[in-house]
Design a protein around this motif. Structure first.
Motif, mmCIF file in Angstrom:
data_model
loop_
_atom_site.group_PDB
_atom_site.id
_atom_site.type_symbol
_atom_site.label_atom_id
_atom_site.label_comp_id
_atom_site.label_asym_id
_atom_site.label_seq_id
_atom_site.Cartn_x
_atom_site.Cartn_y
_atom_site.Cartn_z
ATOM 1 N N ASP A 62 52.913 -20.284 -7.350
ATOM 2 C CA ASP A 62 54.366 -21.413 -5.917
ATOM 3 C C ASP A 62 55.325 -20.801 -6.954
ATOM 4 O OD1 ASP A 62 55.329 -22.718 -4.257
ATOM 5 O OD2 ASP A 62 54.319 -24.778 -4.373
ATOM 6 N N MET B 233 47.812 -18.679 -3.333
ATOM 7 C CA MET B 233 49.759 -18.563 -3.024
ATOM 8 C C MET B 233 49.594 -20.016 -2.157
ATOM 9 S SD MET B 233 50.835 -14.986 -1.074
ATOM 10 C CE MET B 233 50.981 -13.508 -1.995
ATOM 11 N N ASP C 27 53.171 -23.295 -1.595
ATOM 12 C CA ASP C 27 53.864 -23.397 -0.624
ATOM 13 C C ASP C 27 54.703 -21.866 -0.812
ATOM 14 O OD1 ASP C 27 53.824 -25.909 -0.022
ATOM 15 O OD2 ASP C 27 55.001 -26.669 -1.792
ATOM 16 N N ALA D 45 45.706 -16.717 0.642
ATOM 17 C CA ALA D 45 47.417 -17.513 1.275
ATOM 18 C C ALA D 45 47.427 -18.249 1.673
ATOM 19 C CB ALA D 45 48.170 -16.454 2.192
ATOM 20 N N HIS D 46 47.157 -19.122 1.258
ATOM 21 C CA HIS D 46 47.262 -21.191 1.604
ATOM 22 C C HIS D 46 47.631 -20.668 3.267
ATOM 23 C CE1 HIS D 46 48.072 -25.522 2.312
ATOM 24 N NE2 HIS D 46 46.787 -25.530 1.806
ATOM 25 N N THR E 151 51.460 -20.257 3.571
ATOM 26 C CA THR E 151 52.343 -19.855 2.650
ATOM 27 C C THR E 151 53.528 -19.084 3.698
ATOM 28 O OG1 THR E 151 50.684 -19.864 0.873
ATOM 29 C CG2 THR E 151 51.824 -18.547 0.942
ATOM 30 N N THR F 273 55.557 -16.241 2.258
ATOM 31 C CA THR F 273 55.190 -14.263 0.907
ATOM 32 C C THR F 273 56.388 -13.532 1.388
ATOM 33 O OG1 THR F 273 54.609 -13.372 -0.042
ATOM 34 C CG2 THR F 273 53.755 -14.071 1.965
ATOM 35 N N ALA G 228 51.494 -16.783 6.445
ATOM 36 C CA ALA G 228 50.249 -16.343 6.019
ATOM 37 C C ALA G 228 49.690 -15.122 6.476
ATOM 38 C CB ALA G 228 49.245 -17.511 5.517
#
Length: 327
Positions: A98, A129, A131, A149-150, A153, A155, A241
């Motif tokens: 995070d 992953m 936030d 990835a949440h 997320t 990224t 995500a």
């Protein structure tokens, strides 16, 4: 006395302009003198997954407090990896990220340490992953065997930024100047006390392009993107995500439990093997979402309220997504 106030204000502002990409001074820091100990946060069966949290602004420098220092994100990661490496029961590592990134060097050191850990131990690494896992946060994730990835997320932000505050306008207004004697024409390039020349801008851009090229090459080496997708990534934009999965930056959308499941599968561990983490304190009713012993980003406080907005940015080359720094 009041005539000296503008000068004093300018001087105090200048104190924040030492090299680096984020403030390093911290009034108070959590205790960090106790050794890390293993605590179970999930599972009951034999075999272990080590859960390591990587949070906040990534730097090699500890946050300095009045009473004690707090380990840097790099130091804490290495400490955790050593414990996971020394324990033969640990079959895999899950790194929960995070972070909006940080200094270029800190991000690269984290990448190097995770890569070497995998080479030395043969233990798979899975990234989960949360936030934000952007810029240097994504850079550090690249050595992973699998990236989860949440669903929410953010990224990407693959690129470099060079932040350099300027004081020359303020100093002109208050009648303060800085006289410089130097050994070479470019010795004071990037000085906050004068405008940047066109030649200096070109020199800085060359440094930025070189650092960015390293980032791009590592992304391509680990993620094998199509030429079109790589060009999109090079814009340094951030992705959701779903967008990151489509373009090839992550392998799966899920939750930390999905990262545990993948780690168990890669390491051949039991479906309910133990998940452990390393902390300096015992917390009742512990669970995988407890990040209390993870290295924290600097957040100056005024009576308990985040006061990051009152500080100017610090100069330095960073793999960082600026939009995520002051979360």
């Amino acid at each position: 006395m009041h005539k000296r106030l503008p000068f004093i204000s300018a001087l105090l502002l200048a104190l924040f302009l030492l090299p680096g990409c984020a403030p390093k001074i911290k009034i108070f820091a959590s205790p960090a003198t106790e050794p890390l100990k293993e605590y179970v946060v999930d599972g009951t069966d034999k075999g272990k997954i080590a859960l390591i949290h990587l949070r906040g602004f990534l730097s090699t420098e500890p946050a300095q407090g009045m009473l004690r220092s707090q380990p840097s994100a790099v130091q804490e990661m290495v400490n955790n990896l050593k414990l996971a490496e020394a324990d033969d029961e640990v079959g895999a590592v899950v790194v929960a990220i995070d972070s909006p990134g940080g200094t270029a060097t800190a991000s690269d050191v984290l990448y190097h340490e995770l890569t070497d850990f995998k080479k030395r131990t043969g233990k798979p690494v899975v990234v989960a992953m949360f936030d934000v896992a952007a810029s240097g946060g994504y850079y550090a994730a690249l050595p992973a065997d699998w990236i989860v990835a949440h669903p929410t997320t953010i990224t990407g932000s693959v690129g470099v930024v060079f932040m350099r505050p300027k004081l020359n306008g303020l100093m002109d207004k208050v009648g303060v100047g800085v006289e410089v004697s130097k050994s070479g024409r470019d010795k004071d390039m990037g000085s906050p006390f004068r405008p940047t020349t066109e030649e200096e801008k070109a020199l800085f851009q060359g440094i930025i392009d070189d650092m960015a090229a390293r980032f791009y090459s590592l992304v391509q080496a680990h993620r094998h993107l199509t030429p079109a997708n790589l060009e999109t990534v090079k814009t340094a934009r951030v992705f959701t995500a779903n967008q990151a999965l489509t373009i090839g930056l992550v392998d799966q959308i899920g939750y930390v439990q999905d990262a545990f499941a993948k780690a168990r599968s890669l390491a051949g561990l039991a479906p309910d093997c133990t998940v452990v983490t390393y902390r300096r304190d015992l917390y009742p009713d512990d669970n995988p979402y407890n990040t209390m012993d993870a290295a924290e980003p600097f957040k100056p406080s005024l009576l308990g309220v985040d006061a990051s907005f009152i500080l100017p940015p610090r100069a330095g080359f960073c793999y960082v997504w600026e939009g995520g720094v002051t979360r």
